[in-house]
Write an enzyme that holds these catalytic residues in place. Structure first.
Site, PDB file in Angstrom:
ATOM      1  N   ASP A   7       1.303   0.316  -6.222  1.00  0.00           N
ATOM      2  CA  ASP A   7       1.899  -0.590  -4.959  1.00  0.00           C
ATOM      3  C   ASP A   7       1.902  -1.967  -5.787  1.00  0.00           C
ATOM      4  O   ASP A   7       0.998  -2.103  -6.689  1.00  0.00           O
ATOM      5  CB  ASP A   7       1.113  -0.063  -3.846  1.00  0.00           C
ATOM      6  CG  ASP A   7       1.786  -1.254  -2.656  1.00  0.00           C
ATOM      7  OD1 ASP A   7       3.042  -1.671  -2.813  1.00  0.00           O
ATOM      8  OD2 ASP A   7       0.952  -1.399  -1.743  1.00  0.00           O
ATOM      9  N   CYS A  47       5.922   2.396  -2.577  1.00  0.00           N
ATOM     10  CA  CYS A  47       6.454   2.397  -1.356  1.00  0.00           C
ATOM     11  C   CYS A  47       7.441   1.257  -1.006  1.00  0.00           C
ATOM     12  O   CYS A  47       8.207   1.278  -0.196  1.00  0.00           O
ATOM     13  CB  CYS A  47       5.151   2.030  -0.317  1.00  0.00           C
ATOM     14  SG  CYS A  47       4.444   0.361  -0.800  1.00  0.00           S
ATOM     15  N   ARG A  53      11.354   7.342   5.153  1.00  0.00           N
ATOM     16  CA  ARG A  53      10.926   6.612   6.392  1.00  0.00           C
ATOM     17  C   ARG A  53      11.460   7.063   7.658  1.00  0.00           C
ATOM     18  O   ARG A  53      11.019   6.960   8.736  1.00  0.00           O
ATOM     19  CB  ARG A  53      10.672   5.144   5.907  1.00  0.00           C
ATOM     20  CG  ARG A  53       9.850   4.751   4.874  1.00  0.00           C
ATOM     21  CD  ARG A  53       8.323   4.670   5.195  1.00  0.00           C
ATOM     22  NE  ARG A  53       7.722   4.163   6.054  1.00  0.00           N
ATOM     23  CZ  ARG A  53       7.677   2.841   6.312  1.00  0.00           C
ATOM     24  NH1 ARG A  53       7.725   2.220   5.144  1.00  0.00           N
ATOM     25  NH2 ARG A  53       7.446   2.091   7.348  1.00  0.00           N
TER      26      ARG A  53
HETATM   27  N1  NVA Z   1       0.500  -3.017   0.182  1.00  0.00           N
HETATM   28  C1  NVA Z   1       1.423  -3.614   0.494  1.00  0.00           C
HETATM   29  C2  NVA Z   1       2.415  -2.930   1.338  1.00  0.00           C
HETATM   30  C3  NVA Z   1       3.820  -3.304   1.618  1.00  0.00           C
HETATM   31  C4  NVA Z   1       4.816  -2.397   2.243  1.00  0.00           C
HETATM   32  C5  NVA Z   1       1.018  -4.823   1.485  1.00  0.00           C
HETATM   33  O1  NVA Z   1       0.454  -4.474   2.344  1.00  0.00           O
HETATM   34  O2  NVA Z   1       1.743  -5.672   1.476  1.00  0.00           O
HETATM   35  N1   CP Z   2       7.274   0.008   2.361  1.00  0.00           N
HETATM   36  C1   CP Z   2       7.203  -0.787   3.394  1.00  0.00           C
HETATM   37  O1   CP Z   2       6.649  -0.725   4.733  1.00  0.00           O
HETATM   38  O2   CP Z   2       8.293  -1.725   3.357  1.00  0.00           O
HETATM   39  P1   CP Z   2       8.558  -2.962   4.262  1.00  0.00           P
HETATM   40  O3   CP Z   2       7.266  -3.938   3.962  1.00  0.00           O
HETATM   41  O4   CP Z   2       9.767  -3.437   3.756  1.00  0.00           O
HETATM   42  O5   CP Z   2       8.549  -2.542   5.704  1.00  0.00           O
END
Ligand code: NVA
Ligand code: CP
Length: 306
Positions: free
Chosen positions: A218, A258, A286
């Site tokens: 991520d 993700c 999702r």
């Molecule tokens: N770890 C990331 C996930 C985004 C879907 C965040 O929290 O920004």
């Molecule tokens: N992976 C995810 O939650 O993407 P968004 O931030 O676009 O919702």
């Protein structure tokens, strides 16, 4: 009434139902079969952080199930002007059937849920992202079958998505190899873990990926931590999932992310756009997984022909 605030809120048996149900709902969607068990039900979605996938999948999903979805964000609600979260929960939950929240501290969503008359879903907090891992596990199962006894490598930041993988490993009985830069290691208590029996930490990311069934990563800097961006860019430079790293995993290992992704930072373009990557299925799932989740929270377990 059940909430979905973190992955460990559901049992293994409930996840087995949800994975089965997700496959059914996905197949109905693909075959243009109308499935509207949530007619006249309303989902309120509260966003305190940006989103593409989460908003779209919940909004489209609720519409497809026959219900309505309302989008609220901090900027133009009274939450942004300091209305107590407890008061907002009392009011919002009297006007709808289901609430999804994306916010900062997990404590905020817990306080909301404690004052809500309707089920609350975590759409991402600083600590957890349970809807993401619900979809990721379904994606793994679709491609490879049961995840029980398998090994997942998490490369990079021990963030909300990582914490949720670690909770999932305890419930569904698989292993996670985690490799983070020094100073960014897993905090088992913050991750809400019962023990350290389902994960192993590796200083060297190449060791973490050796022989695993799935490699995942991520962003280096999650939403809310932008001030640390420059420091993190340096600290994480050797934690990029590249072709050499993926080659060290089991032949045919899957790659997940993700999204949104930063090619050239946490993942090489050749990996995320390569043949082992299932990121587009993961993103699509999702929708299907959260439809099963919303149906479950509002209608309970349904039979295959319902
Ligand atoms: N770890 C990331 C996930 C985004 C879907 C965040 O929290 O920004
Ligand atoms: N992976 C995810 O939650 O993407 P968004 O931030 O676009 O919702």
């Amino acid at each position: 009434m059940q909430h979905f605030l973190e992955f460990k809120d559901f049992t293994q048996a409930q996840y087995q139902y949800l994975f089965k149900r997700t496959a059914i709902l996905k197949s109905r969607f693909k075959n243009y079969v109308r499935h509207m068990p949530l007619q006249d039900r309303t989902l309120v979605m509260i966003f305190e952080k940006a989103s593409t996938r989460t908003r779209l999948s919940f909004e489209a999903g609720m519409h497809q199930l026959g219900g309505a979805a309302i989008y609220l964000n901090t900027r133009d609600t009274q939450l942004g002007r300091g209305e107590p979260v407890e008061d907002a929960a009392q009011v919002i939950s009297r006007m709808c059937d289901l609430v999804m929240i994306r916010t900062f501290d997990q404590e905020i969503i817990q306080r909301f849920a404690a004052h809500s008359r309707v089920p609350v879903i975590n759409g991402l907090t600083n600590e957890y992202h349970p809807c993401q891992i619900l979809a990721d596990l379904f994606t793994f199962i679709e491609h490879r079958g049961s995840i029980e006894g398998k090994t997942v490598a998490w490369i990079g930041d021990s963030n909300n998505v990582c914490n949720t993988w670690l909770q999932a490993a305890e419930i569904l009985n698989f292993q996670v190899h985690v490799s983070t830069p020094p100073g960014y290691e897993v905090e088992p208590e913050r991750a809400g873990l019962h023990s350290t029996g389902h994960f192993t930490e590796f200083q060297d990311p190449m060791m973490a990926v050796a022989g695993v069934d799935l490699v995942t990563t991520d962003v280096w800097t999650s939403m809310g931590f932008e001030a640390e961006n420059e420091v993190r860019r340096k600290a994480f430079e050797h934690w990029c999932v590249d072709t050499d790293m993926l080659a060290a995993a089991k032949p045919g290992a899957l790659f997940m992310h993700c999204l949104p992704a930063h090619r050239g930072e946490e993942v090489a373009a050749e990996v995320i756009d390569g043949p082992q990557s299932v990121v587009w299925d993961e993103a699509e799932n999702r929708l299907h997984a959260q439809k099963a989740l919303m149906e479950f929270l509002l209608r309970g377990e349904l039979l295959d022909d319902q």
